[in-house]
Design a protein around this motif. Structure first.
Motif, short mmCIF file in Angstrom:
data_model
loop_
_atom_site.label_atom_id
_atom_site.label_comp_id
_atom_site.label_asym_id
_atom_site.label_seq_id
_atom_site.Cartn_x
_atom_site.Cartn_y
_atom_site.Cartn_z
N GLU A 1 42.68 33.22 0.72
CA GLU A 1 43.80 34.11 0.11
C GLU A 1 45.20 33.94 1.40
OE1 GLU A 1 43.20 38.26 -1.79
OE2 GLU A 1 41.86 36.77 -3.81
N ALA A 2 45.27 34.47 2.07
CA ALA A 2 46.02 34.74 3.62
C ALA A 2 46.39 32.87 3.54
CB ALA A 2 45.89 35.58 4.67
N LEU A 3 45.79 32.12 3.79
CA LEU A 3 45.70 31.31 4.37
C LEU A 3 46.08 30.24 2.84
CD1 LEU A 3 44.84 28.00 5.77
CD2 LEU A 3 42.83 27.98 4.22
N VAL A 4 46.03 30.60 2.05
CA VAL A 4 47.07 29.76 0.20
C VAL A 4 48.30 29.85 0.87
CG1 VAL A 4 46.76 29.57 -1.66
CG2 VAL A 4 44.56 29.69 -0.89
N ALA A 5 48.29 31.59 0.96
CA ALA A 5 49.57 31.82 0.84
C ALA A 5 50.14 31.76 2.10
CB ALA A 5 49.51 33.88 0.77
N ASP A 6 50.42 31.49 2.85
CA ASP A 6 50.68 30.38 4.51
C ASP A 6 51.22 29.76 4.17
OD1 ASP A 6 50.93 33.03 5.31
OD2 ASP A 6 49.08 32.26 6.98
N PHE A 7 50.66 28.76 3.33
CA PHE A 7 50.50 26.91 3.04
C PHE A 7 51.07 26.73 1.87
CE2 PHE A 7 48.53 27.65 7.37
CZ PHE A 7 49.31 26.58 7.52
N THR A 8 51.26 27.30 0.93
CA THR A 8 51.82 27.48 -0.71
C THR A 8 52.97 26.70 -0.32
OG1 THR A 8 50.83 29.08 -1.25
CG2 THR A 8 52.62 28.17 -2.59
N ASN B 1 22.85 25.35 12.06
CA ASN B 1 23.21 25.80 13.03
C ASN B 1 24.45 27.20 12.39
OD1 ASN B 1 20.93 25.65 15.00
ND2 ASN B 1 22.34 23.95 15.58
N LEU B 2 24.53 26.66 11.43
CA LEU B 2 26.31 27.33 10.69
C LEU B 2 25.35 28.87 10.16
CD1 LEU B 2 27.91 24.72 9.08
CD2 LEU B 2 28.92 25.54 11.49
N ARG B 3 26.49 29.91 10.64
CA ARG B 3 26.42 30.67 9.86
C ARG B 3 28.08 31.02 9.73
NH1 ARG B 3 22.32 29.67 10.13
NH2 ARG B 3 20.14 30.48 11.63
N PRO B 4 28.08 32.34 8.43
CA PRO B 4 29.19 32.58 8.04
C PRO B 4 29.88 33.59 9.41
CG PRO B 4 27.26 33.05 6.41
CD PRO B 4 26.71 32.49 7.90
N ILE B 5 31.05 33.31 8.99
CA ILE B 5 32.21 33.73 9.69
C ILE B 5 32.14 35.53 9.13
CG2 ILE B 5 32.70 31.83 10.46
CD1 ILE B 5 35.19 32.67 9.10
N CYS B 6 31.91 35.72 8.48
CA CYS B 6 32.31 36.53 8.16
C CYS B 6 32.05 37.18 6.69
CB CYS B 6 33.76 37.49 8.13
SG CYS B 6 34.52 37.06 6.99
N GLY B 7 31.77 38.54 5.76
CA GLY B 7 31.24 39.05 4.86
C GLY B 7 32.65 38.54 3.73
N ARG B 8 31.74 38.17 2.14
CA ARG B 8 32.68 37.78 1.31
C ARG B 8 34.20 38.14 1.19
NH1 ARG B 8 33.49 32.92 -0.73
NH2 ARG B 8 31.15 32.73 -0.17
N ALA B 9 34.55 39.69 0.84
CA ALA B 9 35.10 39.81 1.10
C ALA B 9 35.89 39.89 2.19
CB ALA B 9 34.97 41.68 0.43
N ARG B 10 35.90 40.02 3.25
CA ARG B 10 36.79 39.40 4.18
C ARG B 10 37.28 37.34 3.96
NH1 ARG B 10 40.97 39.54 6.46
NH2 ARG B 10 41.70 39.44 8.64
N PHE B 11 36.15 36.88 3.77
CA PHE B 11 35.89 35.54 3.54
C PHE B 11 37.49 35.44 2.14
CE2 PHE B 11 35.60 31.59 2.25
CZ PHE B 11 36.07 30.72 3.96
N THR B 12 37.81 35.83 0.97
CA THR B 12 37.84 35.64 0.28
C THR B 12 39.47 36.71 0.67
OG1 THR B 12 36.46 36.04 -1.23
CG2 THR B 12 38.67 36.93 -2.27
N GLU B 13 40.28 37.53 1.76
CA GLU B 13 40.97 37.96 2.12
C GLU B 13 41.09 36.40 3.63
OE1 GLU B 13 40.79 41.69 4.23
OE2 GLU B 13 40.01 42.48 2.26
#
Length: 109
Positions: free
Chosen positions: A28-35, A13-25
């Protein structure tokens, strides 16, 4: 180590939360916040005579990992200041923590 995702990976039942480009963004924001922050343990000789990096550390939210530059000593500590204490010496040396900036200040040949 098991993540929360592992328990749900096979759910049909799991579905993507958004498209590939937005997911990549978002990733990247997650990594930047927790580096984690990187720092060096530097021993200064005399009054601005010389200095040497004796160890590198990575500061996570709840711990610090440190390795000396020769690779012979590794430590898991509670704070960067504990790393500073571990490399204190007597005599004409002063030990400092120097937080690394994300951009290098010099160019290597």
């Amino acid at each position: 180590m098991t993540s929360a995702i592992d328990n749900q990976a096979d759910d049909p039942n799991l579905r993507p939360i958004c498209g590939r480009a937005r997911f990549t963004e978002l990733v990247e924001a997650l990594v930047a916040d927790f580096t984690p922050q990187m720092f060096a343990v530097v021993q200064e000789y005399g009054d601005c005579l010389d200095a040497d990096i004796v160890a590198w550390g990575i500061a996570f939210e709840n711990r610090v990992e440190v390795i000396d530059v020769s690779g012979g000593l590794r430590m898991s500590l509670q704070s960067p200041e504990r790393a500073l204490q571990a490399f204190q010496t007597d005599g004409d040396f002063t030990t400092h923590l120097v937080w690394a900036s994300p951009e290098p200040n010099t160019q290597r040949p």
